[in-house]
Design a protein around this motif. Structure first.
Motif, PDB file in Angstrom:
ATOM      1  N   PRO A 344       0.643  -0.748   0.135  1.00 20.26           N
ATOM      2  CA  PRO A 344      -0.105   0.134  -0.092  1.00 20.26           C
ATOM      3  C   PRO A 344       1.388   1.021  -0.502  1.00 20.26           C
ATOM      4  O   PRO A 344       1.762   1.200   0.366  1.00 20.26           O
ATOM      5  CB  PRO A 344      -0.879  -0.188   1.669  1.00 20.26           C
ATOM      6  CG  PRO A 344      -0.681  -1.083   1.890  1.00 20.26           C
ATOM      7  CD  PRO A 344       0.784  -2.084   1.287  1.00 20.26           C
ATOM      8  N   ARG A 346       0.793   5.049   0.434  1.00 20.98           N
ATOM      9  CA  ARG A 346      -0.539   6.179   1.672  1.00 20.98           C
ATOM     10  C   ARG A 346       0.092   7.865   0.295  1.00 20.98           C
ATOM     11  O   ARG A 346       1.423   8.284  -0.014  1.00 20.98           O
ATOM     12  CB  ARG A 346       0.149   7.298   2.868  1.00 20.98           C
ATOM     13  CG  ARG A 346      -0.974   7.705   2.952  1.00 20.98           C
ATOM     14  CD  ARG A 346      -0.185   8.697   4.504  1.00 20.98           C
ATOM     15  NE  ARG A 346      -1.197   9.283   5.001  1.00 20.98           N
ATOM     16  CZ  ARG A 346      -1.521  10.689   5.583  1.00 20.98           C
ATOM     17  NH1 ARG A 346      -0.084  11.697   4.314  1.00 20.98           N
ATOM     18  NH2 ARG A 346      -1.773  10.987   5.511  1.00 20.98           N
ATOM     19  N   ALA A 348      -0.823  11.606  -1.333  1.00 23.77           N
ATOM     20  CA  ALA A 348      -1.045  12.817  -0.195  1.00 23.77           C
ATOM     21  C   ALA A 348      -0.994  13.932  -0.571  1.00 23.77           C
ATOM     22  O   ALA A 348      -0.082  14.343  -1.647  1.00 23.77           O
ATOM     23  CB  ALA A 348      -0.867  12.759   1.505  1.00 23.77           C
ATOM     24  N   GLU A 356      -2.852  19.486   4.355  1.00 26.96           N
ATOM     25  CA  GLU A 356      -3.280  18.644   4.019  1.00 26.96           C
ATOM     26  C   GLU A 356      -4.302  18.734   3.480  1.00 26.96           C
ATOM     27  O   GLU A 356      -5.716  18.514   3.862  1.00 26.96           O
ATOM     28  CB  GLU A 356      -3.010  17.183   4.049  1.00 26.96           C
ATOM     29  CG  GLU A 356      -3.906  16.089   3.732  1.00 26.96           C
ATOM     30  CD  GLU A 356      -3.372  15.291   4.801  1.00 26.96           C
ATOM     31  OE1 GLU A 356      -2.246  14.336   5.106  1.00 26.96           O
ATOM     32  OE2 GLU A 356      -4.367  14.121   5.178  1.00 26.96           O
ATOM     33  N   ALA A 359      -5.955  12.631   1.013  1.00 26.00           N
ATOM     34  CA  ALA A 359      -5.401  11.857   0.905  1.00 26.00           C
ATOM     35  C   ALA A 359      -5.636  10.052   1.049  1.00 26.00           C
ATOM     36  O   ALA A 359      -6.770  10.224   0.910  1.00 26.00           O
ATOM     37  CB  ALA A 359      -4.592  11.827   2.758  1.00 26.00           C
ATOM     38  N   ASN A 360      -4.827   9.589   0.409  1.00 25.99           N
ATOM     39  CA  ASN A 360      -5.447   8.144   0.465  1.00 25.99           C
ATOM     40  C   ASN A 360      -4.592   7.237   0.753  1.00 25.99           C
ATOM     41  O   ASN A 360      -2.867   7.527   0.416  1.00 25.99           O
ATOM     42  CB  ASN A 360      -6.409   8.333  -1.186  1.00 25.99           C
ATOM     43  CG  ASN A 360      -7.753   7.397  -1.036  1.00 25.99           C
ATOM     44  OD1 ASN A 360      -7.875   6.436  -0.548  1.00 25.99           O
ATOM     45  ND2 ASN A 360      -8.395   7.175  -2.066  1.00 25.99           N
ATOM     46  N   GLN A 361      -5.387   6.184   0.443  1.00 17.00           N
ATOM     47  CA  GLN A 361      -4.205   4.480   0.661  1.00 17.00           C
ATOM     48  C   GLN A 361      -4.576   4.481  -0.891  1.00 17.00           C
ATOM     49  O   GLN A 361      -5.453   4.037  -1.374  1.00 17.00           O
ATOM     50  CB  GLN A 361      -4.518   3.550   1.405  1.00 17.00           C
ATOM     51  CG  GLN A 361      -3.493   3.062   1.521  1.00 17.00           C
ATOM     52  CD  GLN A 361      -3.299   1.721   2.652  1.00 17.00           C
ATOM     53  OE1 GLN A 361      -3.068   1.813   3.587  1.00 17.00           O
ATOM     54  NE2 GLN A 361      -3.948   0.657   2.648  1.00 17.00           N
ATOM     55  N   GLU A 385       4.169   8.116   0.107  1.00 19.02           N
ATOM     56  CA  GLU A 385       4.685   7.210   1.471  1.00 19.02           C
ATOM     57  C   GLU A 385       4.985   5.393   0.969  1.00 19.02           C
ATOM     58  O   GLU A 385       3.494   5.352   1.294  1.00 19.02           O
ATOM     59  CB  GLU A 385       4.365   7.954   2.550  1.00 19.02           C
ATOM     60  CG  GLU A 385       5.421   7.100   3.330  1.00 19.02           C
ATOM     61  CD  GLU A 385       4.913   7.895   4.890  1.00 19.02           C
ATOM     62  OE1 GLU A 385       3.688   8.976   5.200  1.00 19.02           O
ATOM     63  OE2 GLU A 385       5.321   7.045   6.015  1.00 19.02           O
ATOM     64  N   THR A 386       5.721   4.571   1.172  1.00 21.54           N
ATOM     65  CA  THR A 386       5.537   3.237   1.375  1.00 21.54           C
ATOM     66  C   THR A 386       6.677   2.396   1.336  1.00 21.54           C
ATOM     67  O   THR A 386       8.115   2.771   1.339  1.00 21.54           O
ATOM     68  CB  THR A 386       5.239   3.437  -0.450  1.00 21.54           C
ATOM     69  OG1 THR A 386       5.075   1.672  -0.367  1.00 21.54           O
ATOM     70  CG2 THR A 386       6.349   3.320  -0.896  1.00 21.54           C
TER      71      THR A 386
END
Ligand code: ZN
Length: 399
Positions: A344, A346, A348, A356, A359-361, A385-386
């Motif tokens: 997954p 993130r 943003a 912000e 934002a979502n996954q 971000e992962t």
């Protein structure tokens, strides 16, 4: 745009009216093979792996409007894969009655990364002096667009690449060759008019989501038009598409529409419906395409090394791995991450004050088009971000 002539692929006509005896015989043999393959493999399809097929895009531009950037071409090929993988954003327009038939075809397409041992981006771009080059034949019968010496671009080995030629077709939006039916193996492939090529956020054209290529790729893998072209008689030789009387060219019909005594599947890619009103191949169509990929001359495409080298994707996320286009953007932005990762992520979006605003996954495979119509003009930063890595890129929104 000559919409009356949407697609000029030579559709098989088993009455033999419009075909010479040899061609008709070839088509009958292909059809007999296809039906045998489908009967034999009916229960084995879910066991197979996703096939990735290398493509080369030959841009033959006569005016600057016919030219495309590398990113535009990448977005078109990503869109083609999304349609074949049932990851298209408009899948929700499929009426509930047809949803059980919609297929993930499990075929993906990559711009070739290697050609004759050398790294490549899978794009050939040439200026041509000929208007309507895609409709011109030399006096020896060769199609101009398929040959360097005639002002076109030579096919890459058709055993290992699908050749996609983009050049003025002088009427139709696209055409393609059925398996074994090209006049020469070096003319085997898909042809798209520049007016219908590319995946864009919006346009005044009906054909702005690159689905002319999806439709023609269907023909390349032996799919017929969904209406079968002879009223309610032969149909398209697929079991799970309803018999349909005629096409819905340049329309976005409301559901339901009825012909031949049943509801029409006008949202199928093998109709002529507007791009944003097409959304599916069926499982029966998938079987025909897999049959085509299991026989000469398409079989070798499955084991081509055309995408094996030069793949820059790795597991490290850096700003260079974030591709945004267009940028500045006005209504949507294509996002591509060069990241080999199925974890997954993130995502943003921050404004310049550090707020912000989104934002979502998400997952890499689901990233494609991001709607920015609800975000006001300004400068933003998109963060990903992962796996404890973070990278960001500036995005400008200017409507
Ligand atoms: Zn067609």
């Amino acid at each position: 745009m000559a919409q009356a002539d949407y697609c000029s692929t030579h559709q098989p006509d088993f009455s033999g009216k419009n075909m010479d005896g040899t061609t008709l015989h070839q088509m009958e043999e292909l059809e007999a093979y296809t039906q045998r393959w489908i009967a034999k493999n009916q229960n084995r399809v879910s066991l197979r792996e996703v096939i990735t097929i290398p493509v080369v895009v030959h841009i033959l531009w006569n005016t600057p409007a016919d030219n495309f950037t590398d990113l535009e071409i990448e977005a078109q090929i990503d869109g083609l894969t999304a349609d074949f993988r049932k990851r298209n954003e408009n899948v929700s327009i499929i009426p509930p009655v047809f949803q059980p038939f919609a297929a993930d075809v499990e075929i993906e397409f990559c711009l070739a990364t290697v050609f004759e041992g050398t790294e490549t981006n899978g794009i050939v771009r040439k200026e041509t002096p000929f208007t309507g080059i895609g409709s011109l034949e030399h006096s020896d019968g060769r199609k101009r667009i398929c040959y360097d010496d005639l002002g076109g671009s030579d096919a890459w080995d058709p055993d290992n690449y699908i050749n996609i030629w983009v050049g003025q077709l002088n009427g139709p939006l696209g055409k393609a060759t059925f398996p074994s039916m090209a006049d020469s193996k070096f003319e085997d492939g898909v042809f798209i008019d520049p007016s219908a090529f590319g995946f864009f956020c919006s346009s005044t054209s009906n054909y702005f989501l690159g689905r002319t290529l999806t439709h023609e790729m269907g023909h390349f893998f032996n799919l017929h038009h969904i209406w079968g072209e002879d009223g309610c008689v032969t149909g398209d030789l697929v079991d799970d598409t309803p018999m349909q009387d005629t096409d819905y060219r340049s329309q976005c019909p409301s559901y339901p529409q009825v012909s031949c005594g049943s509801e029409d599947m006008f949202m199928n890619y093998m109709d002529y419906t507007n791009d944003n009103c097409m959304a599916m191949f069926t499982k029966g169509q998938k079987m025909r395409m897999l049959a085509a990929l299991d026989t000469f001359p398409r079989e070798s495409l499955k084991t081509s090394g055309g995408c094996a080298l030069g793949n820059t994707k790795d597991i490290t996320l850096t700003p260079d791995d974030i591709l945004l286009f267009p940028n500045p953007a006005s209504d949507c932005v294509h996002i591509d991450l060069d990241l080999d990762n199925d974890l997954p992520i993130r995502m943003a979006i921050f404004d310049t004050a550090g707020r912000e605003i989104y934002a979502n996954q998400i997952f890499v495979k689901d990233l494609r088009t991001f709607d920015i119509s609800n975000i006001s003009n300004g400068v933003y930063f998109i963060y990903f971000e992962t796996n404890n890595q973070v990278a960001s890129k500036k995005l400008i929104i200017d409507k």
